[in-house]
Write an enzyme that holds these catalytic residues in place. Structure first.
Site, PDB file in Angstrom:
ATOM      1  N   GLY A  19       0.768  -1.237   0.000  1.00  0.00           N
ATOM      2  CA  GLY A  19       0.000   0.000   0.000  1.00  0.00           C
ATOM      3  C   GLY A  19       0.803   1.293   0.000  1.00  0.00           C
ATOM      4  O   GLY A  19       0.246   2.355   0.256  1.00  0.00           O
ATOM      5  N   TRP A  45       1.979   2.956  -2.520  1.00  0.00           N
ATOM      6  CA  TRP A  45       1.513   3.890  -3.559  1.00  0.00           C
ATOM      7  C   TRP A  45       0.216   4.552  -3.100  1.00  0.00           C
ATOM      8  O   TRP A  45       0.012   5.737  -3.331  1.00  0.00           O
ATOM      9  CB  TRP A  45       1.324   3.180  -4.906  1.00  0.00           C
ATOM     10  CG  TRP A  45       2.618   2.998  -5.651  1.00  0.00           C
ATOM     11  CD1 TRP A  45       3.866   2.950  -5.101  1.00  0.00           C
ATOM     12  CD2 TRP A  45       2.798   2.868  -7.057  1.00  0.00           C
ATOM     13  NE1 TRP A  45       4.804   2.781  -6.084  1.00  0.00           N
ATOM     14  CE2 TRP A  45       4.196   2.721  -7.288  1.00  0.00           C
ATOM     15  CE3 TRP A  45       1.934   2.836  -8.151  1.00  0.00           C
ATOM     16  CZ2 TRP A  45       4.722   2.568  -8.571  1.00  0.00           C
ATOM     17  CZ3 TRP A  45       2.468   2.685  -9.432  1.00  0.00           C
ATOM     18  CH2 TRP A  45       3.848   2.555  -9.631  1.00  0.00           C
ATOM     19  N   ASP A  97      -5.850  -5.581  -4.823  1.00  0.00           N
ATOM     20  CA  ASP A  97      -4.730  -6.519  -4.827  1.00  0.00           C
ATOM     21  C   ASP A  97      -5.241  -7.928  -4.543  1.00  0.00           C
ATOM     22  O   ASP A  97      -6.319  -8.101  -3.974  1.00  0.00           O
ATOM     23  CB  ASP A  97      -3.681  -6.134  -3.773  1.00  0.00           C
ATOM     24  CG  ASP A  97      -2.312  -6.724  -4.096  1.00  0.00           C
ATOM     25  OD1 ASP A  97      -1.436  -5.971  -4.562  1.00  0.00           O
ATOM     26  OD2 ASP A  97      -2.109  -7.946  -3.911  1.00  0.00           O
ATOM     27  N   ASP A 115      -8.250 -10.550  -8.193  1.00  0.00           N
ATOM     28  CA  ASP A 115      -7.261 -10.727  -9.255  1.00  0.00           C
ATOM     29  C   ASP A 115      -7.618  -9.773 -10.400  1.00  0.00           C
ATOM     30  O   ASP A 115      -8.713  -9.885 -10.971  1.00  0.00           O
ATOM     31  CB  ASP A 115      -7.347 -12.198  -9.707  1.00  0.00           C
ATOM     32  CG  ASP A 115      -6.374 -12.523 -10.819  1.00  0.00           C
ATOM     33  OD1 ASP A 115      -5.802 -11.584 -11.406  1.00  0.00           O
ATOM     34  OD2 ASP A 115      -6.191 -13.719 -11.095  1.00  0.00           O
ATOM     35  N   ASP A 162       1.208  -1.152 -10.275  1.00  0.00           N
ATOM     36  CA  ASP A 162       2.575  -1.563  -9.932  1.00  0.00           C
ATOM     37  C   ASP A 162       2.647  -3.085  -9.843  1.00  0.00           C
ATOM     38  O   ASP A 162       3.478  -3.643  -9.143  1.00  0.00           O
ATOM     39  CB  ASP A 162       2.944  -0.925  -8.573  1.00  0.00           C
ATOM     40  CG  ASP A 162       4.403  -1.074  -8.209  1.00  0.00           C
ATOM     41  OD1 ASP A 162       5.226  -1.210  -9.129  1.00  0.00           O
ATOM     42  OD2 ASP A 162       4.725  -1.060  -7.010  1.00  0.00           O
ATOM     43  N   LYS A 205       3.769  -0.541 -14.366  1.00  0.00           N
ATOM     44  CA  LYS A 205       5.086  -1.186 -14.333  1.00  0.00           C
ATOM     45  C   LYS A 205       5.213  -2.118 -15.538  1.00  0.00           C
ATOM     46  O   LYS A 205       4.275  -2.840 -15.877  1.00  0.00           O
ATOM     47  CB  LYS A 205       5.221  -2.004 -13.051  1.00  0.00           C
ATOM     48  CG  LYS A 205       6.480  -2.818 -13.101  1.00  0.00           C
ATOM     49  CD  LYS A 205       7.116  -3.249 -11.834  1.00  0.00           C
ATOM     50  CE  LYS A 205       6.374  -3.792 -10.705  1.00  0.00           C
ATOM     51  NZ  LYS A 205       7.105  -3.477  -9.469  1.00  0.00           N
TER      52      LYS A 205
END
Ligand code: SAM
Length: 318
Positions: free
Chosen positions: A53, A55, A86, A102, A127, A167
């Site tokens: 967490g 970010w 997440d 997911d 990310d 990312k």
């Protein structure tokens, strides 16, 4: 690696604990922001693959939520909306709505989209990283699935003109990914923050000014996500990338960001010691609350302490 040793060899790991961030990744987003000013005018954000967490902490505490909350004339409607997703559960953060799921699953995308209830987000960050295997082709492929999932959510929730930060793993298909992102964003830059190790293939795609092609239907990408997620679906996809040759070859804007004379993430730094020469390593700000490796750690600890019946322990803790 001991904690003090990691503190010495990973300056951003140590600084994250000193400055109250849950993970060293916080510096990556801060350094991207220094270069691209990503939070300007932002009120609604989706943080994909958000655990533990840091970010969300950056987006929230320093940049958006707390400053809006502390403004003298702030009303409920002025507070930013931040949705974090997440696979792993995440300890709560004030002002962040959490969804556990997911992102490559179409159902999770639906839940995120519902939270925005017709309003659009200004910024989507992702990310996400798979558990890397070290097999670069495989890691890059799984990573690209996360980006595709992120892009699918983007096409449903991002407002025109909005930004997407994701990312990426640099590899042989990077040019293909760049071209795909360019279909939706006129400005795409691959950035390497100073806090991301040079030795890592990680970089971040900074995509600006979301402008889907005319006639684009987000449902089409959504169907692609469902297809990739199904066991037989992948066979139908043409993932060949050999066509980016000759005149089709692209040169990708690549930018190093963060204070270039600042800390080097590949270097070791001396530890700040007390006058008597000792050093105290800080605990992480917020360890993961249910990491997938929890049972392995318990087993390792138990075997160090000579616990005989490891089988029982593994059953008890599952
Ligand atoms: N940005 C985070 C922070 O600052 O704390 C760190 C993110 S960590 C590098 C990568 C995260 O991606 C992990 O927490 C992992 O659970 C998540 N992840 C990987 N695959 C995912 C998926 N398919 N759906 C949701 N989350 C996923």
């Amino acid at each position: 690696m001991g904690k003090a040793s990691r503190d010495k060899r990973d300056i951003y790991y140590r600084k994250a604990k000193e400055e109250g961030w849950r993970a060293r990744s916080a510096f990556k987003l801060l350094q991207i922001d220094e270069e691209f000013n990503i939070f300007e005018g932002v009120k609604r954000v989706v943080d994909l693959c958000a655990a533990p967490g840091s970010w969300s902490q950056v987006v929230l505490s320093r940049k958006l939520y707390l400053s809006a909350k502390l403004a003298p004339d702030a009303g409920e409607n002025d507070l930013p909306l931040i949705v974090a997703i997440d696979l792993q559960p995440m300890a709560p953060i004030e002002g962040v709505t959490q969804v556990q799921g997911d992102i490559t699953n179409a159902r999770t995308a639906e839940v995120v989209i519902r939270h925005f209830d017709g309003c659009k987000a200004d910024l989507v960050v992702c990310d996400g990283a798979p558990d890397v295997t070290g097999l670069h082709d495989m890691d890059e492929f799984v990573q690209s699935q996360l980006i595709l999932a992120g892009l699918t959510i983007v096409t449903h929730v991002l407002k025109e003109g909005g930004k997407f930060i994701a990312k990426i793993f640099r590899g042989k298909d990077t040019s293909l990914l760049y071209c795909q992102l360019k279909l939706f964003f006129p400005i795409v830059t691959f950035a390497k923050p100073k806090s991301s190790r040079n030795s890592s293939i990680e970089a971040f795609a900074v995509c600006e000014n979301y402008s889907p092609p005319e006639g684009f239907n987000p449902e089409d990408l959504y169907r692609l996500l469902e297809k990739v997620g199904s066991p037989s679906g992948v066979d139908d996809l043409d993932c060949s990338s050999g066509w980016l040759e000759g005149p089709n070859k692209v040169y990708i804007p690549f930018l190093a960001c963060g204070d270039l004379s600042g800390y080097d993430s590949d270097r070791s730094y001396p530890l700040p010691r007390f006058p008597d020469g000792t050093y105290k390593s800080l605990d992480p700000i917020q360890p993961p609350i249910a990491p997938p490796y929890k049972r392995a750690l318990e087993l390792k600890k138990a075997s160090c302490h000579g616990v005989q019946d490891l089988g029982k322990l593994s059953l008890d803790s599952s």
